[in-house]
Design a protein around this motif. Structure first.
Motif, PDB file in Angstrom:
ATOM      1  N   GLY A   1      87.635  26.463 119.004  1.00  0.00           N
ATOM      2  CA  GLY A   1      88.664  25.846 119.820  1.00  0.00           C
ATOM      3  C   GLY A   1      88.205  24.479 120.264  1.00  0.00           C
ATOM      4  O   GLY A   1      87.005  24.158 120.222  1.00  0.00           O
ATOM      5  N   ALA A   2      89.141  23.640 120.694  1.00  0.00           N
ATOM      6  CA  ALA A   2      88.795  22.275 121.078  1.00  0.00           C
ATOM      7  C   ALA A   2      87.987  22.233 122.371  1.00  0.00           C
ATOM      8  O   ALA A   2      87.048  21.451 122.512  1.00  0.00           O
TER       9      ALA A   2
ATOM     10  N   GLU B   1      96.564  19.492 125.996  1.00  0.00           N
ATOM     11  CA  GLU B   1      96.169  20.615 126.850  1.00  0.00           C
ATOM     12  C   GLU B   1      96.596  20.402 128.306  1.00  0.00           C
ATOM     13  O   GLU B   1      95.912  19.717 129.063  1.00  0.00           O
ATOM     14  N   PRO B   2      97.722  20.963 128.724  1.00  0.00           N
ATOM     15  CA  PRO B   2      98.046  20.970 130.156  1.00  0.00           C
ATOM     16  C   PRO B   2      97.003  21.773 130.920  1.00  0.00           C
ATOM     17  O   PRO B   2      96.561  22.836 130.465  1.00  0.00           O
ATOM     18  N   VAL B   3      96.610  21.260 132.097  1.00  0.00           N
ATOM     19  CA  VAL B   3      95.550  21.873 132.898  1.00  0.00           C
ATOM     20  C   VAL B   3      96.041  22.078 134.329  1.00  0.00           C
ATOM     21  O   VAL B   3      96.666  21.186 134.915  1.00  0.00           O
ATOM     22  N   LEU B   4      95.752  23.242 134.878  1.00  0.00           N
ATOM     23  CA  LEU B   4      96.008  23.524 136.292  1.00  0.00           C
ATOM     24  C   LEU B   4      94.757  24.187 136.863  1.00  0.00           C
ATOM     25  O   LEU B   4      94.358  25.261 136.418  1.00  0.00           O
ATOM     26  N   ALA B   5      94.112  23.509 137.823  1.00  0.00           N
ATOM     27  CA  ALA B   5      92.877  24.034 138.422  1.00  0.00           C
ATOM     28  C   ALA B   5      93.103  24.272 139.906  1.00  0.00           C
ATOM     29  O   ALA B   5      93.765  23.472 140.587  1.00  0.00           O
TER      30      ALA B   5
ATOM     31  N   SER C   1      83.865  30.348 155.903  1.00  0.00           N
ATOM     32  CA  SER C   1      82.590  31.055 155.860  1.00  0.00           C
ATOM     33  C   SER C   1      81.771  30.715 154.611  1.00  0.00           C
ATOM     34  O   SER C   1      80.623  31.135 154.485  1.00  0.00           O
ATOM     35  N   GLY C   2      82.374  29.988 153.653  1.00  0.00           N
ATOM     36  CA  GLY C   2      81.653  29.609 152.447  1.00  0.00           C
ATOM     37  C   GLY C   2      82.030  30.384 151.202  1.00  0.00           C
ATOM     38  O   GLY C   2      81.509  30.110 150.123  1.00  0.00           O
ATOM     39  N   PHE C   3      82.956  31.326 151.312  1.00  0.00           N
ATOM     40  CA  PHE C   3      83.396  32.101 150.148  1.00  0.00           C
ATOM     41  C   PHE C   3      84.367  31.270 149.316  1.00  0.00           C
ATOM     42  O   PHE C   3      85.288  30.652 149.840  1.00  0.00           O
ATOM     43  N   GLU C   4      84.165  31.260 147.986  1.00  0.00           N
ATOM     44  CA  GLU C   4      84.984  30.438 147.090  1.00  0.00           C
ATOM     45  C   GLU C   4      85.507  31.222 145.901  1.00  0.00           C
ATOM     46  O   GLU C   4      84.803  32.060 145.324  1.00  0.00           O
ATOM     47  N   VAL C   5      86.754  30.943 145.519  1.00  0.00           N
ATOM     48  CA  VAL C   5      87.329  31.406 144.260  1.00  0.00           C
ATOM     49  C   VAL C   5      87.928  30.186 143.567  1.00  0.00           C
ATOM     50  O   VAL C   5      88.747  29.472 144.156  1.00  0.00           O
ATOM     51  N   SER C   6      87.504  29.922 142.342  1.00  0.00           N
ATOM     52  CA  SER C   6      88.013  28.779 141.585  1.00  0.00           C
ATOM     53  C   SER C   6      88.441  29.228 140.194  1.00  0.00           C
ATOM     54  O   SER C   6      87.810  30.091 139.577  1.00  0.00           O
ATOM     55  N   ALA C   7      89.520  28.614 139.698  1.00  0.00           N
ATOM     56  CA  ALA C   7      90.009  28.905 138.353  1.00  0.00           C
ATOM     57  C   ALA C   7      90.590  27.640 137.743  1.00  0.00           C
ATOM     58  O   ALA C   7      91.275  26.875 138.423  1.00  0.00           O
ATOM     59  N   LYS C   8      90.301  27.426 136.478  1.00  0.00           N
ATOM     60  CA  LYS C   8      90.893  26.337 135.714  1.00  0.00           C
ATOM     61  C   LYS C   8      91.662  26.950 134.561  1.00  0.00           C
ATOM     62  O   LYS C   8      91.082  27.570 133.669  1.00  0.00           O
ATOM     63  N   LEU C   9      92.989  26.815 134.575  1.00  0.00           N
ATOM     64  CA  LEU C   9      93.859  27.409 133.565  1.00  0.00           C
ATOM     65  C   LEU C   9      94.314  26.324 132.597  1.00  0.00           C
ATOM     66  O   LEU C   9      94.743  25.236 133.021  1.00  0.00           O
ATOM     67  N   MET C  10      94.229  26.610 131.296  1.00  0.00           N
ATOM     68  CA  MET C  10      94.560  25.641 130.261  1.00  0.00           C
ATOM     69  C   MET C  10      95.404  26.299 129.179  1.00  0.00           C
ATOM     70  O   MET C  10      95.256  27.486 128.895  1.00  0.00           O
ATOM     71  N   TYR C  11      96.297  25.492 128.572  1.00  0.00           N
ATOM     72  CA  TYR C  11      97.126  25.981 127.467  1.00  0.00           C
ATOM     73  C   TYR C  11      97.173  24.890 126.402  1.00  0.00           C
ATOM     74  O   TYR C  11      97.579  23.758 126.682  1.00  0.00           O
ATOM     75  N   ASP C  12      96.748  25.215 125.174  1.00  0.00           N
ATOM     76  CA  ASP C  12      96.560  24.216 124.127  1.00  0.00           C
ATOM     77  C   ASP C  12      97.683  24.237 123.099  1.00  0.00           C
ATOM     78  O   ASP C  12      98.061  25.310 122.592  1.00  0.00           O
ATOM     79  N   PHE C  13      98.157  23.036 122.760  1.00  0.00           N
ATOM     80  CA  PHE C  13      99.102  22.830 121.661  1.00  0.00           C
ATOM     81  C   PHE C  13      98.381  21.999 120.587  1.00  0.00           C
ATOM     82  O   PHE C  13      97.948  20.880 120.854  1.00  0.00           O
TER      83      PHE C  13
ATOM     84  N   GLY D   1      97.167  28.052 116.034  1.00  0.00           N
ATOM     85  CA  GLY D   1      98.145  28.493 117.029  1.00  0.00           C
ATOM     86  C   GLY D   1      97.825  27.995 118.425  1.00  0.00           C
ATOM     87  O   GLY D   1      96.791  27.374 118.680  1.00  0.00           O
ATOM     88  N   GLN D   2      98.731  28.267 119.339  1.00  0.00           N
ATOM     89  CA  GLN D   2      98.562  27.869 120.732  1.00  0.00           C
ATOM     90  C   GLN D   2      97.561  28.798 121.417  1.00  0.00           C
ATOM     91  O   GLN D   2      97.438  29.968 121.052  1.00  0.00           O
ATOM     92  N   GLU D   3      96.847  28.237 122.415  1.00  0.00           N
ATOM     93  CA  GLU D   3      95.749  28.967 123.044  1.00  0.00           C
ATOM     94  C   GLU D   3      95.866  28.936 124.565  1.00  0.00           C
ATOM     95  O   GLU D   3      96.128  27.885 125.143  1.00  0.00           O
ATOM     96  N   PHE D   4      95.638  30.078 125.189  1.00  0.00           N
ATOM     97  CA  PHE D   4      95.496  30.152 126.640  1.00  0.00           C
ATOM     98  C   PHE D   4      94.041  30.483 126.953  1.00  0.00           C
ATOM     99  O   PHE D   4      93.440  31.361 126.333  1.00  0.00           O
ATOM    100  N   HIS D   5      93.457  29.751 127.923  1.00  0.00           N
ATOM    101  CA  HIS D   5      92.086  30.064 128.320  1.00  0.00           C
ATOM    102  C   HIS D   5      91.863  29.595 129.750  1.00  0.00           C
ATOM    103  O   HIS D   5      92.535  28.689 130.250  1.00  0.00           O
ATOM    104  N   THR D   6      90.914  30.241 130.411  1.00  0.00           N
ATOM    105  CA  THR D   6      90.648  29.926 131.805  1.00  0.00           C
ATOM    106  C   THR D   6      89.167  30.056 132.126  1.00  0.00           C
ATOM    107  O   THR D   6      88.508  30.993 131.662  1.00  0.00           O
TER     108      THR D   6
END
Length: 307
Positions: free
Chosen positions: A39-40, A181-185, A192-204, A216-221
């Motif tokens: 993948g790219a 690749e549209p990106v939404l992070a 208190s210092g607790f973190e949840v992070s996600a980077k969502l991507m969809y490839d054409f 084909g098109q790809e979804f990955h995070t």
């Protein structure tokens, strides 16, 4: 800190499960793997605070990664290619500029990635290796929104096929097609210092003109769950989930009788140390449940420097 790891693990699995259920790849239909099973985007590149665009200024981020895999899995998770061995070392230079301009209430930024890559491939008794420039990534419009505890960044990364490519070679530093690749992070960091992070991507992907193959098109995070111990140290677990959502086609015909299904998960520890205007991140990601892709281990050393 050892007592916190089981909690991190459960939360990470919950986030992965939610991502899978909400992703396009969870919908009915046939998924397929991209040309060559790759993948790219280098999955797993991002980690802490990925959804938080930094304050206006200029930044440099260096991604140093090493990937090794001795298995290429088929659609059932069995070994597909005999005597397969893949080793990739890449140093990716990323330049980011965050402006003072506001668009829709968000800070506007631009960035570019320049990858230098060494690839060593063995497959079915043949071998090849190559070093040089990979495909460059640019993004002219990155938008970042902030609240006290929640941050969102959106943009469109464009992969320009400048890396060397030859359809008769095993080792190729470029993919010979464009990717949009549209990106939404997103990042949630509580007091208190607790973190949840996600980077969502969809490839054409566009068609590879040398092979008439359209991946084909790809979804990955990329996903990270962690804890900021203080202003200097953060630890957690991270990884990625990848699933392709449409069939590959060659000469306008679907590849294979039922598609070349591609999917992979990974998980592993991540730690970060920050000092003044710099931060250093170490992480290991172990892949599992690969389908029609290599399955191996990825190691990272990332550096961020604020000018």
């Amino acid at each position: 800190m050892k007592k916190k790891w089981p909690v991190f693990s459960k939360l990470f699995i919950m986030v992965v499960a939610a991502t899978v259920l909400l992703s396009p790849g969870a919908l009915p239909g046939t998924a397929s793997a991209t040309e060559g099973g790759g993948g790219a985007y280098p999955n797993g590149a991002e980690d802490f605070m990925t959804g938080a665009l930094p304050p206006p200024g200029t930044y440099f981020k260096n991604y140093l990664t090493y990937y090794t895999a001795s298995d290429f899995k088929d659609g059932n998770g069995n070994d597909l290619i005999p005597d397969f061995d893949l080793k990739v070392t890449a140093d990716v230079l990323r330049f980011i500029h965050v402006t003072n301009c506001k668009i829709l209430g968000a800070n506007w930024a631009v960035h570019a990635f320049i990858p230098l890559t060494y690839q060593d491939v063995k497959s079915g008794g043949d071998s090849d290796d190559r070093f040089g420039l990979g495909d460059i990534i640019v993004n002219p419009i990155i938008l970042g929104w902030h609240t006290k505890n929640f941050h969102v960044t959106a943009g469109l990364d464009i992969y320009i096929p400048v890396g060397t490519y030859d359809e008769d070679r095993l080792a190729n530093l470029g993919r010979n097609y464009w990717t949009f690749e549209p990106v939404l992070a997103m990042t949630y960091l509580n007091d208190s210092g607790f973190e949840v992070s996600a980077k969502l991507m969809y490839d054409f992907n566009t068609e590879n003109d040398d092979t008439n193959y359209e991946s084909g098109q790809e979804f990955h995070t990329d996903l990270t769950i962690g804890y900021h111990i203080n202003k200097s140290w953060a630890v957690g677990i991270g990884g990625y989930y990848y699933d392709q959502t449409t069939d590959d086609e060659q000469d306008g015909v679907k590849v294979g009788s039922d598609g070349f299904e591609g999917r992979v998960f990974s998980i592993g520890p991540v730690a970060q140390y920050s000092y003044r205007n710099m931060s250093f991140t170490l992480k290991w990601q172990s892949e599992f449940e690969a389908r029609n892709k290599p399955e191996g281990d990825k190691f990272w050393f990332n550096l961020v420097y604020a000018f």
